[in-house]
Design a protein around this motif. Sequence first.
Motif, PDB file in Angstrom:
ATOM      1  N   ASN A 136      23.982  34.943  28.335  1.00 36.17           N
ATOM      2  CA  ASN A 136      22.594  34.896  27.871  1.00 36.17           C
ATOM      3  C   ASN A 136      21.855  36.211  28.070  1.00 36.17           C
ATOM      4  O   ASN A 136      20.956  36.301  28.875  1.00 36.17           O
ATOM      5  CB  ASN A 136      21.827  33.785  28.596  1.00 36.17           C
ATOM      6  N   GLN A 137      22.230  37.222  27.349  1.00 35.64           N
ATOM      7  CA  GLN A 137      21.547  38.516  27.406  1.00 35.64           C
ATOM      8  C   GLN A 137      21.807  39.275  28.697  1.00 35.64           C
ATOM      9  O   GLN A 137      21.212  40.312  28.922  1.00 35.64           O
ATOM     10  CB  GLN A 137      20.015  38.354  27.231  1.00 35.64           C
ATOM     11  N   SER A 138      22.640  38.764  29.581  1.00 34.68           N
ATOM     12  CA  SER A 138      22.932  39.429  30.851  1.00 34.68           C
ATOM     13  C   SER A 138      24.436  39.564  31.009  1.00 34.68           C
ATOM     14  O   SER A 138      25.202  38.924  30.320  1.00 34.68           O
ATOM     15  CB  SER A 138      22.378  38.630  32.026  1.00 34.68           C
ATOM     16  N   MET A 139      24.831  40.385  31.950  1.00 34.58           N
ATOM     17  CA  MET A 139      26.245  40.545  32.254  1.00 34.58           C
ATOM     18  C   MET A 139      26.457  40.159  33.712  1.00 34.58           C
ATOM     19  O   MET A 139      25.747  40.645  34.596  1.00 34.58           O
ATOM     20  CB  MET A 139      26.678  41.996  32.033  1.00 34.58           C
ATOM     21  N   LEU A 140      27.386  39.275  33.929  1.00 36.48           N
ATOM     22  CA  LEU A 140      27.743  38.860  35.277  1.00 36.48           C
ATOM     23  C   LEU A 140      29.033  39.559  35.651  1.00 36.48           C
ATOM     24  O   LEU A 140      30.016  39.481  34.910  1.00 36.48           O
ATOM     25  CB  LEU A 140      27.932  37.338  35.318  1.00 36.48           C
ATOM     26  N   ARG A 141      29.047  40.266  36.751  1.00 35.76           N
ATOM     27  CA  ARG A 141      30.244  40.966  37.219  1.00 35.76           C
ATOM     28  C   ARG A 141      30.556  40.476  38.622  1.00 35.76           C
ATOM     29  O   ARG A 141      29.731  40.583  39.526  1.00 35.76           O
ATOM     30  CB  ARG A 141      30.010  42.467  37.223  1.00 35.76           C
ATOM     31  N   ILE A 142      31.755  39.938  38.765  1.00 35.07           N
ATOM     32  CA  ILE A 142      32.204  39.413  40.054  1.00 35.07           C
ATOM     33  C   ILE A 142      33.565  40.027  40.359  1.00 35.07           C
ATOM     34  O   ILE A 142      34.446  40.035  39.502  1.00 35.07           O
ATOM     35  CB  ILE A 142      32.326  37.866  40.011  1.00 35.07           C
ATOM     36  N   ARG A 143      33.725  40.511  41.554  1.00 31.71           N
ATOM     37  CA  ARG A 143      35.020  41.052  41.983  1.00 31.71           C
ATOM     38  C   ARG A 143      35.802  39.940  42.673  1.00 31.71           C
ATOM     39  O   ARG A 143      35.284  39.290  43.572  1.00 31.71           O
ATOM     40  CB  ARG A 143      34.838  42.230  42.919  1.00 31.71           C
ATOM     41  N   LEU A 144      37.031  39.757  42.237  1.00 33.97           N
ATOM     42  CA  LEU A 144      37.899  38.740  42.806  1.00 33.97           C
ATOM     43  C   LEU A 144      39.094  39.429  43.463  1.00 33.97           C
ATOM     44  O   LEU A 144      39.677  40.346  42.896  1.00 33.97           O
ATOM     45  CB  LEU A 144      38.385  37.780  41.716  1.00 33.97           C
ATOM     46  N   TYR A 145      39.452  38.982  44.641  1.00 34.00           N
ATOM     47  CA  TYR A 145      40.532  39.584  45.400  1.00 34.00           C
ATOM     48  C   TYR A 145      41.585  38.541  45.749  1.00 34.00           C
ATOM     49  O   TYR A 145      41.324  37.347  45.737  1.00 34.00           O
ATOM     50  CB  TYR A 145      39.995  40.212  46.693  1.00 34.00           C
ATOM     51  N   ARG A 146      42.761  39.031  46.094  1.00 32.63           N
ATOM     52  CA  ARG A 146      43.887  38.196  46.539  1.00 32.63           C
ATOM     53  C   ARG A 146      44.339  37.216  45.467  1.00 32.63           C
ATOM     54  O   ARG A 146      44.714  36.099  45.747  1.00 32.63           O
ATOM     55  CB  ARG A 146      43.549  37.481  47.845  1.00 32.63           C
ATOM     56  N   LEU A 147      44.309  37.658  44.216  1.00 33.42           N
ATOM     57  CA  LEU A 147      44.813  36.841  43.117  1.00 33.42           C
ATOM     58  C   LEU A 147      46.297  37.127  42.910  1.00 33.42           C
ATOM     59  O   LEU A 147      46.746  38.254  43.062  1.00 33.42           O
ATOM     60  CB  LEU A 147      44.058  37.140  41.827  1.00 33.42           C
ATOM     61  N   ARG A 148      47.021  36.108  42.541  1.00 34.29           N
ATOM     62  CA  ARG A 148      48.435  36.269  42.216  1.00 34.29           C
ATOM     63  C   ARG A 148      48.561  36.893  40.828  1.00 34.29           C
ATOM     64  O   ARG A 148      47.759  36.602  39.946  1.00 34.29           O
ATOM     65  CB  ARG A 148      49.128  34.913  42.227  1.00 34.29           C
TER      66      ARG A 148
END
Length: 113
Positions: free
Chosen positions: A6-18
């Motif tokens: 909705n007109q914005s950007m969500l940035r999330i860092r994810l760690y320890r993913l296979r």
Amino acid sequence: FEKPMNQSMLRIRLYRLRPNQRYSYEVFLAKENDSPQSAAHGTFISRGTGFERFDSGPYVAISGDRPSFALGTFAAYPSLVAQGQEKQWFQGLLAVDAQGYIVWLYSLCMLEA
């Protein structure tokens, strides 16, 4: 991971993913004193490492009782050569989760090392 919202950007860092695994997500947003509302959801596949041996399943065989560690780390030195992939080798540090999947690595052979 980035998701337009909705007109914005969500940035999330994810760690320890296979590597090369499908994950589902749901993001909830809440204003102060309000109930959380679902804002975004979906699935994605994590990137692979580029090493078939690391990307194809558990790297370490774990048997017996569930390990007490969340992460196990070790060095691969001298160079680890993947079976059937003699031109592809790895030398560096690895971390595996309690089921033996690679969740982090650092190559000692790259220029930034």
